[in-house]
Design an enzyme around this catalytic site. Sequence first.
Site, PDB file in Angstrom:
ATOM      1  N   TRP A 182       0.731  -1.333  -0.286  1.00  0.00           N
ATOM      2  CA  TRP A 182       0.281  -0.173  -0.180  1.00  0.00           C
ATOM      3  C   TRP A 182       0.848   0.755   0.218  1.00  0.00           C
ATOM      4  O   TRP A 182       0.513   2.388   0.202  1.00  0.00           O
ATOM      5  CB  TRP A 182      -0.637  -0.003   1.124  1.00  0.00           C
ATOM      6  CG  TRP A 182      -1.779  -1.069   1.297  1.00  0.00           C
ATOM      7  CD1 TRP A 182      -3.343  -0.630   0.336  1.00  0.00           C
ATOM      8  CD2 TRP A 182      -1.481  -2.274   1.670  1.00  0.00           C
ATOM      9  NE1 TRP A 182      -4.082  -1.807   0.852  1.00  0.00           N
ATOM     10  CE2 TRP A 182      -3.189  -2.992   1.704  1.00  0.00           C
ATOM     11  CE3 TRP A 182      -0.924  -2.740   2.727  1.00  0.00           C
ATOM     12  CZ2 TRP A 182      -3.769  -3.622   1.936  1.00  0.00           C
ATOM     13  CZ3 TRP A 182      -1.189  -4.489   2.899  1.00  0.00           C
ATOM     14  CH2 TRP A 182      -3.005  -4.257   2.551  1.00  0.00           C
ATOM     15  N   GLU A 205      -6.267  -4.000  -5.635  1.00  0.00           N
ATOM     16  CA  GLU A 205      -6.398  -3.302  -4.000  1.00  0.00           C
ATOM     17  C   GLU A 205      -5.424  -2.249  -3.458  1.00  0.00           C
ATOM     18  O   GLU A 205      -5.362  -1.015  -3.168  1.00  0.00           O
ATOM     19  CB  GLU A 205      -7.524  -3.994  -2.472  1.00  0.00           C
ATOM     20  CG  GLU A 205      -8.033  -4.725  -3.315  1.00  0.00           C
ATOM     21  CD  GLU A 205      -9.282  -4.136  -3.619  1.00  0.00           C
ATOM     22  OE1 GLU A 205      -9.551  -2.747  -2.900  1.00  0.00           O
ATOM     23  OE2 GLU A 205     -10.172  -4.372  -3.970  1.00  0.00           O
ATOM     24  N   CYS A 358       2.177 -18.291  12.394  1.00  0.00           N
ATOM     25  CA  CYS A 358       3.453 -17.849  12.139  1.00  0.00           C
ATOM     26  C   CYS A 358       4.421 -17.008  13.034  1.00  0.00           C
ATOM     27  O   CYS A 358       5.277 -17.574  12.991  1.00  0.00           O
ATOM     28  CB  CYS A 358       3.087 -16.815  10.914  1.00  0.00           C
ATOM     29  SG  CYS A 358       2.846 -17.063   9.276  1.00  0.00           S
TER      30      CYS A 358
END
Length: 389
Positions: A182, A205, A358
């Site tokens: 982003w 996106e 994770c």
Amino acid sequence: MATPDLEAVHSAREATGSAAWRFAADLLAHADVRLNGTREWDMRIHDPHVPERVLALGNLGLGEAYMDGQWDCDRLDEFFARVLRSHLDERIDPARLVFHALKARLMNRQTTRRAWKVGQKHYDIGNAFYEAMLDRRMTYTCGYWSGGAKTLDEAQEAKLDMICRKLGLQPGMRLLDIGCGWGSLMQFAAERYGVSCVGVTISKEQAALGAERCQGLPVEFRLEDYRLLDEKFDRIASVGMFEHVGPKNYRTYMEVAQRCLADDGIFLLHTIGKNRRETTPDAWIDKYIFPNGELPTIGQIADASGGLFVTEDLHNFGADYDRTLMAWHANFEAAWPRFEAQMGERFYRMWRYYLLSCAGAFRARDIQLWQWVFAKQGLRGGYRRPALG
């Protein structure tokens, strides 16, 4: 999820798979994990076939059984930290997973056509969802907590500033961000260091929202594959993208960076990595989270960059990813009521499993986080890593 009827579970266990149950119990004992134990990291079994499913399908079976509500654990992060620290995978016959292993080794799963799949499946699930989970700059990579950061926002700003200082950014420079997300790094670098930036991503996106968030700054988003890049930049950064490149493309990736970097430039590569070259991608992560992804080793990166770059610096702060993932998980849990109706219970269990498994992997030091600093011919006088705090 309701507490299981343990008597019924044990009866069914003995009828359908006692050998598998005993094997799983003995295996988990090496990690101090119990089936239907009472501690936070113990497994609570709701379906007696879970041990057979896991022994047949490995990590894929374990993850899918969790998504299906067949078992629970209060502290998945600690469950995985214990399991991975004990290397239980080495005690299971790898022939069970031979098809997945061969596919990973023989196929180029990150071709230009297939590379877009991870953008569609993972990064394009909705910007609002990621805004709720991440820091204010939407930085979807490991934060830097070791310098004294107290919050996720502080840890991510510290990481972004560290990258800019490692790159030696100066006003007027031109920065390429390969896999820009982003645009958090580009936004930060343009605002704080006065550089212009070009970022490439395979997520529609991300590109759309990133351009909106960077309005008024000298920042350009391009929706394209990194292999098409062919222009010069003073500096290059790639933060959390190399995990999607794949071993068959490592050399190509480095050649792209080499041809795009100015002769006196610096290239910073920030990537998760694994400890052993011979391991194959986690089948559950590959199917549900990051299609076609694969973690590199130090040796693979060194092989791919050999003759193209001089390695000026290598920095491992993988332990900080545990804390980053736990912060994302806390944000995810707090925001979940806003997304529950849209995404559903199975997505919730999948995403919780992803974040916490994770976190456990980094806590066990089973996987790492590296920042490499490269230069084409080596920097005159050598490279000096800036003080990191």
